[in-house]
Motif scaffolding. Sequence first.
Motif: not given
Lengths: 300, 323
Positions: B90-110, B113-119
Motif C-alpha cells: 500500500v505504501i509503495g503503490s500509493t507513492i507511485i500513484s500519487i508521486g507519478l500521477g502528480l509529476a505527470l500532471a505537472l508535465l502536462l499542465h501546459r 502541441r501533442g498534449n492531448h495525445v500524451f494525456r
Amino acid sequence: MQDVLDKPRGDAAPPAAPVAPRCRRKGVRSRWGLTGRITALSLFCLLLLFPFLWLVSQSLKDTNQYFARPFQWIPDPVRWENFTDVIFKYDFLHYIGNSLWLAVYAVVVNILSSSFVAYGFSRFRFPGRNALFMVVLATMMLPGQVMTISLYRVYRDIGWIDTFWPLLVPKLFGAAFEIFLFRQFFLSLPREIDEAARIDGCGTLRTWWHVILPQSKPVIIVVAVFTFLGSWRELFGPLIYLTGEENRTLPLGLLYFTSPFGSSLPMLMAAIVISLIPPIVLYALGQKYIDKGVAIAEIK
Amino acid sequence: MTMVLKPGRPGRPRRRWWRREGVQGYVYISPWLLGFLMFGVAPLIAAFLTSLSKANVFRTIRFVGLDNYQKILTDDPVFATIAGNMLIYVIGSTIISIGLGLALALLLHRDFRGNHVFRTLIYVPSLLVGIATAYLFKQVFQGGEVGLANMFLGVFGAGPVNWLGNSEQPWLALVALILVNVWFAGGTMLIFLAGLKGIPPAYFEAARVDGAGPWQMFRRVTLPLLSPVIVFNTIMALIGHIQVFETPLAFANNGGISTGNPLGYENSLGTFVTYLYVKGFVYQDMGYASALAFIMFAATLVLTSLVLWFARRFTAYGDSERN
C-alpha cells in the motif's frame, strides 16, 4: 469533493484551460523546458506502451515463436488464427456474450436508477437530505467484500448461486458514484427549466424524463462509459456467484484460462487483447461524444 | 372511500400529502435508500454478527465472541505475513500513484502541441486495470528470458530475475506487484490535472512577478493550493490499493484457483482480499472471512484518518504561509 466531479468531466472537457501567459524574458529557458517536458513524456509513454505492443506481438505467434530468441517484434508468420481459435475453440464467444449483456444491462439500469435518485437529491428539499447524501458518499469507502460474505449466504439460501441474479438485482438501486455524478450535473442545470415544465403542467416524474434527462447527455455518456468498464472488468462478484462454466463472464474465462490443447500462452495473450479492445474502443467513442456534450452544455 | 377535504392553511396552495416536496424527495431517493438498507446496512450487520461466530461443516453456528479477531491478530502467521505485505504494497503503490500521477500532471499542465495525445496515452491504461492486464503483467514479469521485464533488464546487461516464482526471494513478487501500478497512474494524473486547472493563473503570475523560480513556485503556490486534491487522491489510492485483488491472484495462480496456492510462494502475494477469498470461499470459513473483512475496513479507516490528520496540519501550515 468538487474534485471527484472533475474527474470524468475534466477529462472530457476540451483543454479549455486559460493559455498560460508566456513570459518573454524567459522564452529560451521555457523552450528548453518544453523540450525536456516532451522528452520525459515521450519516454514515459514508450514505457507504458511497451507491454501492450509486446502483448499484441506475442498474441500473433505460435508457442515456439513465443519462446524464440532473439525476440521478434513482428512475428513471421503472423498467426491471426489465434484470435478466431480463442473466440470459437476456447468458447470465448460465449464468455464475451455473457459479459456484454451484463454490461449493457448495467449501463441501462444504472443510468435510469442513479439519475432517478440523483434527481431526488438535487431537486427536492426534505429533512435529512444532506445527511443522507453524505451517507451516499460514505458508502463509496466501504469495502464491498464486507457485504459480499453475508449476501453470498443469503443468495445461497434462496438458490441464486450460479445464476445472474446476484449481479443483476443490486444494480436496480443505483450506485453511489454515479448518483454523485448525476446530482452534481443536475445542480448545474438551471431550475428555471423545471419551473417552466411545472407551469406547463408537467409532473415531477415527467420533468425528470422529458426535461432533465434529455439535457444530461454529457453526464449520461460519462456514466455509461464508467459503468460499462466497471461491469466489463468485474471479477470478485462473478467469481463468487457464478460457479458453473455456462455462466462464465470474460474475466472468469481469463482467470480459468487453461488450454485443452497443451500449453498455449499465445492464446492467452490473444484472449487478453480481445478483452482489452472494447474498453479502448468505448473510451475512444465516449471521449469524442463527451467533448461535444460538454461544449454544448457550456454554450447554453 | 371518501376523501375528506380539509381546508388548507391560508396563503398556501393546498396539496395532497404525496405531492409535498419532502415526500416526493423521499420517493425519488427511495431506490437508493432501499438498496442501501438491503445491500449495505443489513449485510454489514449480518457480517459483523458472522464475524463473532464460527460455523462448522453442518452449518451449525456457534457464538464465539471476538475469537476470530483474536486468532487473526495474534495467532495467524499467514495473516502476519499478509499484513506485512499489505503495508509494503500500500505504501509503495500509493507513492507511485500519487508521486507519478502528480509529476505527470505537472508535465502536462501546459498547453503544447501533442498534449492531448500524451494525456490519452497515459490515461487509457488506467481504464484497463483488471484481470486481463493482471495476466498481461504476469507474463511481462515471467522468469527466464521470456518476460518483457527481463528482456528490458537484459538490454542493460542485468541478469534474468525470477520475479514471481522465487522461493529464495519471495519479496520480488511483491516488488513486481507494486511496479505494475506505474502503468495505472493515469487515473490520479487526470484528477491532478483538473485540480491544477482549478488554480487561478493569477497566483502563478504573481509569484513569477515576485521572482519565484520553478521549485519555489511548486513548493509555495502549487502544492498548498493543490493540497485538497492531493488529500483526496491519496485517500482514494489507499482505498483502492488496500482492496487489490486481481493482480495478486493472477500472479500467484498456477492454473486452477482452487488447486494452486492463490497466495503465492510463502504467501508473498497474499493480500487482504485474496486471503479473504481463500478463507471465505475456498475453505468456507465465513466467520473468519468476515472478521478479516472488518479488520481490512478498520485498516482503511485508520489509514484514511492518518492522512486526514496529516493533511490538517499540512494545509494549516500552507494557509499560514499564504497569508
